[in-house]
Design a protein around this motif. Structure first.
Motif, PDB file in Angstrom:
ATOM      1  N   LYS A 184       0.852  -1.178   0.000  1.00 30.71           N
ATOM      2  CA  LYS A 184       0.000   0.000   0.000  1.00 30.71           C
ATOM      3  C   LYS A 184       0.891   1.232   0.000  1.00 30.71           C
ATOM      4  CE  LYS A 184      -3.548   2.449   2.664  1.00 30.71           C
ATOM      5  NZ  LYS A 184      -4.393   2.445   3.890  1.00 30.71           N
ATOM      6  N   LEU A 185       0.498   2.251  -0.761  1.00 33.68           N
ATOM      7  CA  LEU A 185       1.285   3.487  -0.775  1.00 33.68           C
ATOM      8  C   LEU A 185       1.087   4.226   0.538  1.00 33.68           C
ATOM      9  CD1 LEU A 185       0.827   4.941  -4.377  1.00 33.68           C
ATOM     10  CD2 LEU A 185       2.616   3.443  -3.477  1.00 33.68           C
ATOM     11  N   LYS A 186       2.202   4.458   1.229  1.00 34.37           N
ATOM     12  CA  LYS A 186       2.142   5.205   2.481  1.00 34.37           C
ATOM     13  C   LYS A 186       3.538   5.688   2.849  1.00 34.37           C
ATOM     14  CE  LYS A 186       1.657   2.939   6.336  1.00 34.37           C
ATOM     15  NZ  LYS A 186       1.181   2.061   7.427  1.00 34.37           N
ATOM     16  N   ARG A 187       3.584   6.613   3.790  1.00 34.25           N
ATOM     17  CA  ARG A 187       4.873   7.102   4.265  1.00 34.25           C
ATOM     18  C   ARG A 187       5.557   6.010   5.063  1.00 34.25           C
ATOM     19  NH1 ARG A 187       6.323   7.772   8.731  1.00 34.25           N
ATOM     20  NH2 ARG A 187       4.194   7.768   9.557  1.00 34.25           N
ATOM     21  N   ILE A 245       7.222   5.441   0.603  1.00 35.85           N
ATOM     22  CA  ILE A 245       7.404   6.873   0.325  1.00 35.85           C
ATOM     23  C   ILE A 245       8.226   7.440   1.474  1.00 35.85           C
ATOM     24  CG2 ILE A 245       6.259   9.067  -0.148  1.00 35.85           C
ATOM     25  CD1 ILE A 245       3.785   7.501  -0.998  1.00 35.85           C
ATOM     26  N   ASP A 246       9.487   7.612   1.223  1.00 31.36           N
ATOM     27  CA  ASP A 246      10.455   7.898   2.294  1.00 31.36           C
ATOM     28  C   ASP A 246      10.530   9.394   2.561  1.00 31.36           C
ATOM     29  OD1 ASP A 246      12.401   7.731   4.203  1.00 31.36           O
ATOM     30  OD2 ASP A 246      14.022   7.181   2.821  1.00 31.36           O
ATOM     31  N   ILE A 247       9.594   9.887   3.364  1.00 28.22           N
ATOM     32  CA  ILE A 247       9.581  11.298   3.756  1.00 28.22           C
ATOM     33  C   ILE A 247       9.401  11.388   5.270  1.00 28.22           C
ATOM     34  CG2 ILE A 247       8.676  12.147   1.554  1.00 28.22           C
ATOM     35  CD1 ILE A 247       5.896  12.273   2.837  1.00 28.22           C
ATOM     36  N   ASN A 248       9.618  12.580   5.796  1.00 26.78           N
ATOM     37  CA  ASN A 248       9.512  12.830   7.230  1.00 26.78           C
ATOM     38  C   ASN A 248       8.101  12.554   7.746  1.00 26.78           C
ATOM     39  OD1 ASN A 248      10.361  14.095   9.842  1.00 26.78           O
ATOM     40  ND2 ASN A 248       8.841  15.631   9.233  1.00 26.78           N
ATOM     41  N   ASN A 249       8.030  12.022   8.949  1.00 22.74           N
ATOM     42  CA  ASN A 249       6.748  11.802   9.614  1.00 22.74           C
ATOM     43  C   ASN A 249       6.318  13.106  10.278  1.00 22.74           C
ATOM     44  OD1 ASN A 249       4.513  10.851  10.956  1.00 22.74           O
ATOM     45  ND2 ASN A 249       5.666   9.700  12.488  1.00 22.74           N
ATOM     46  N   GLY A 299       8.048  26.876  11.398  1.00 25.96           N
ATOM     47  CA  GLY A 299       9.437  26.746  10.983  1.00 25.96           C
ATOM     48  C   GLY A 299       9.664  25.631   9.985  1.00 25.96           C
ATOM     49  N   ASP A 300      10.885  25.086  10.006  1.00 25.54           N
ATOM     50  CA  ASP A 300      11.232  24.001   9.079  1.00 25.54           C
ATOM     51  C   ASP A 300      10.365  22.765   9.290  1.00 25.54           C
ATOM     52  OD1 ASP A 300      13.168  25.569   7.968  1.00 25.54           O
ATOM     53  OD2 ASP A 300      14.861  24.590   8.959  1.00 25.54           O
ATOM     54  N   ASP A 301       9.939  22.534  10.536  1.00 25.53           N
ATOM     55  CA  ASP A 301       9.117  21.358  10.820  1.00 25.53           C
ATOM     56  C   ASP A 301       7.861  21.327   9.951  1.00 25.53           C
ATOM     57  OD1 ASP A 301      10.852  20.436  12.702  1.00 25.53           O
ATOM     58  OD2 ASP A 301       9.750  21.245  14.415  1.00 25.53           O
ATOM     59  N   LEU A 302       7.327  22.505   9.670  1.00 29.10           N
ATOM     60  CA  LEU A 302       6.050  22.608   8.958  1.00 29.10           C
ATOM     61  C   LEU A 302       6.185  22.263   7.473  1.00 29.10           C
ATOM     62  CD1 LEU A 302       3.054  23.433   9.288  1.00 29.10           C
ATOM     63  CD2 LEU A 302       3.755  25.816   8.898  1.00 29.10           C
ATOM     64  N   THR A 303       7.398  22.198   6.956  1.00 26.52           N
ATOM     65  CA  THR A 303       7.597  22.067   5.507  1.00 26.52           C
ATOM     66  C   THR A 303       7.458  20.634   4.978  1.00 26.52           C
ATOM     67  OG1 THR A 303      10.008  21.817   5.721  1.00 26.52           O
ATOM     68  CG2 THR A 303       9.147  24.061   5.562  1.00 26.52           C
ATOM     69  N   GLY A 304       7.309  19.650   5.867  1.00 29.77           N
ATOM     70  CA  GLY A 304       7.159  18.284   5.361  1.00 29.77           C
ATOM     71  C   GLY A 304       7.240  17.247   6.463  1.00 29.77           C
ATOM     72  N   GLY A 305       6.853  16.005   6.144  1.00 21.23           N
ATOM     73  CA  GLY A 305       6.435  15.610   4.822  1.00 21.23           C
ATOM     74  C   GLY A 305       4.915  15.515   4.653  1.00 21.23           C
TER      75      GLY A 305
END
Length: 469
Positions: free
Chosen positions: A182-185, A190-194, A202-208
């Motif tokens: 299943k497509l998921k983080r 999908i290797d992005i920030n939790n 700040g930077d925290d808000l930018t992803g993922g």
């Protein structure tokens, strides 16, 4: 007498056809396995364990499998003659229009003895808890999703790992399935920030973030598209005639978990990208669209959708994601069962049209293609990169030889294992129109020939068209 005999023959043929159609329509998961006709055939078609597909044997314990919620069940995975996994699951029917088919696709979670989600490795995949058993039905080649996902990974873009399996439910044979992630983080998907609920500045808000353009389904909060589950593009899709909008749905964080600050950030980011792309200075590498998107991922996404003339491409099952402090990326690709010439509407079956120009052919369809793809092709720098990438891939992963070799490998596996024959004995759809088939082959070999010829014609057309951009 001659006329009467002829009428009897014709009536007999008519009743036979009606019987076969009703048999196809009324196939269900409760049907018992279809045994071979006699002991002699059993002996001659005995499949060595090493040639068999993995078998998922699901036991519902009397619980009906429905479309939400996931109901408790147990399952066993057998590879060859060896049980490689045995445990609990929560299982449900998945899909949208495909739910109308008697052969159902399933989503399931692996669970522990207390029925809590449990990360496990199945068939050698990275450990996770969310899985899919996809049921090819209208795709009578059984190959389309398998092929495009393999090609995506071959060109360096993650797509769900896939493997052919067979499935039984309560000992009733269900046919050939494609076991998928299943497509998921996740670090293996999908290797992005939790992105957590308390990360709102700040930077925290930018992803993922994971967004998708798709039909509403499941737990999307409220009816249709709304402020809770999605946001709309401020730019109308080209050629749309009924005021259609492009809606971006919150996939991760999902509609239930995403915060107001996170909604505002990702809505504004996509809005800034679209404004830059629509502006007169859209080609400027510093202030134009390239400041907001990973161009290479857009090009690869375009190539895969165009290679297959995906009639749903760009407008449904379309995922995109943005990691922390990174640009917006397209993908992973998803749901290509109607691609590669398997749709009889909006030129989905032809080899000589651009998929991204769907709106020109079907301007009244509710789900339209965003203006992005038409606009990107107006930038000479983007076109130059597209041509270079196409040329590179045609000499490697997307060469005729590479693609046809994959098809040969798949069909060898399905035929050697006996799985293709088993599938079409369970689901006798060959020679029968199943929505939205553009081609109906009387045999499995005819379906495979159609797919092969379609791909070769499409590649030839693509070579000329991309060169002429």
């Amino acid at each position: 007498m001659k006329i009467a005999s002829t009428l009897i023959v014709l009536v007999g043929r008519y009743l036979t056809v009606v019987f076969l159609v009703l048999l196809c329509i009324n196939c269900s998961s409760e049907d018992p396995p279809i045994p071979p006709p006699d002991d002699e055939e059993t002996e001659s078609t005995e499949i060595p364990p090493e040639d068999k597909l993995p078998m998922f044997a699901i036991s519902t314990n009397g619980n009906q499998i429905v479309d939400e919620p996931k109901n408790d069940a147990t399952f066993t995975v057998t590879e060859g003659n060896v049980v490689s996994h045995e445990g609990r699951m929560g299982i449900e029917i998945r899909g949208a229009s495909s739910q109308l088919f008697p052969k159902k696709s399933f989503g399931f979670e692996t669970r522990d003895a207390a029925n809590e989600d449990l990360d496990v490795s199945l068939l050698g995949y990275p450990e996770e808890e969310d899985w899919i058993l996809y049921a090819p039905y209208s795709d009578k080649s059984l190959l389309r999703n398998m092929l495009i996902y393999d090609l995506s990974r071959d060109i360096g873009q993650y797509a769900s790992r896939t493997k052919f399996v067979e499935v039984t439910i309560d000992e009733a044979y269900q046919g050939v399935y494609v076991f998928m992630e299943k497509l998921k983080r996740d670090s293996g998907r999908i290797d992005i920030n939790n992105l957590k609920e308390d990360e709102n500045s700040g930077d925290d808000l930018t992803g993922g973030y994971i967004l998708k353009i798709d039909k509403t389904a499941g737990s999307n909060l409220g009816e249709g598209y709304n402020d809770q589950n999605s946001f709309a593009s401020t730019i109308s899709p080209p050629n749309a005639v009924n005021g259609q909008e492009i809606n971006f749905m919150y996939e991760d964080p999902d509609a239930e978990d995403i915060t107001t600050e996170q909604k505002t950030y990702i809505t504004n980011y996509v809005g800034q990208f679209e404004a830059a792309l629509a502006s007169d200075s859209f080609t400027d590498p510093e202030t134009g669209y390239a400041a907001f998107i990973d161009v290479d991922s857009f090009i690869d996404f375009f190539i895969l959708n165009e290679l297959s003339n995906n009639v749903d491409g760009y407008r449904l099952s379309t995922y995109m994601h943005k990691d922390k402090n990174e640009k917006l990326k397209m993908g992973p690709i998803w749901d290509f069962n109607l691609a590669f010439g398997n749709a009889d509407y909006c030129s989905g079956g032809t080899t000589n049209v651009w998929a991204y120009k769907f709106n020109e052919r079907c301007p009244e369809d509710f789900w339209q293609v965003p203006f992005w793809w038409e606009r990107l092709l107006q930038d000479p720098a983007y076109v130059s990169k597209l041509k270079a990438r196409w040329g590179q891939l045609r000499g490697s992963s997307l060469s005729n030889g590479a693609i046809l070799s994959k098809l040969d490998t798949y069909t060898t596996v399905l035929n050697t294992s006996g799985a293709a024959e088993n599938n079409f004995r369970k689901w006798p759809v060959l020679g029968t129109y199943i929505w939205p088939n553009n081609f109906v082959g009387n045999t499995y070999a005819e379906e495979l020939d159609y797919l092969t010829n379609w791909i070769e014609d499409r590649l030839l057309w693509m070579d000329a068209e991309i060169e002429g951009l």
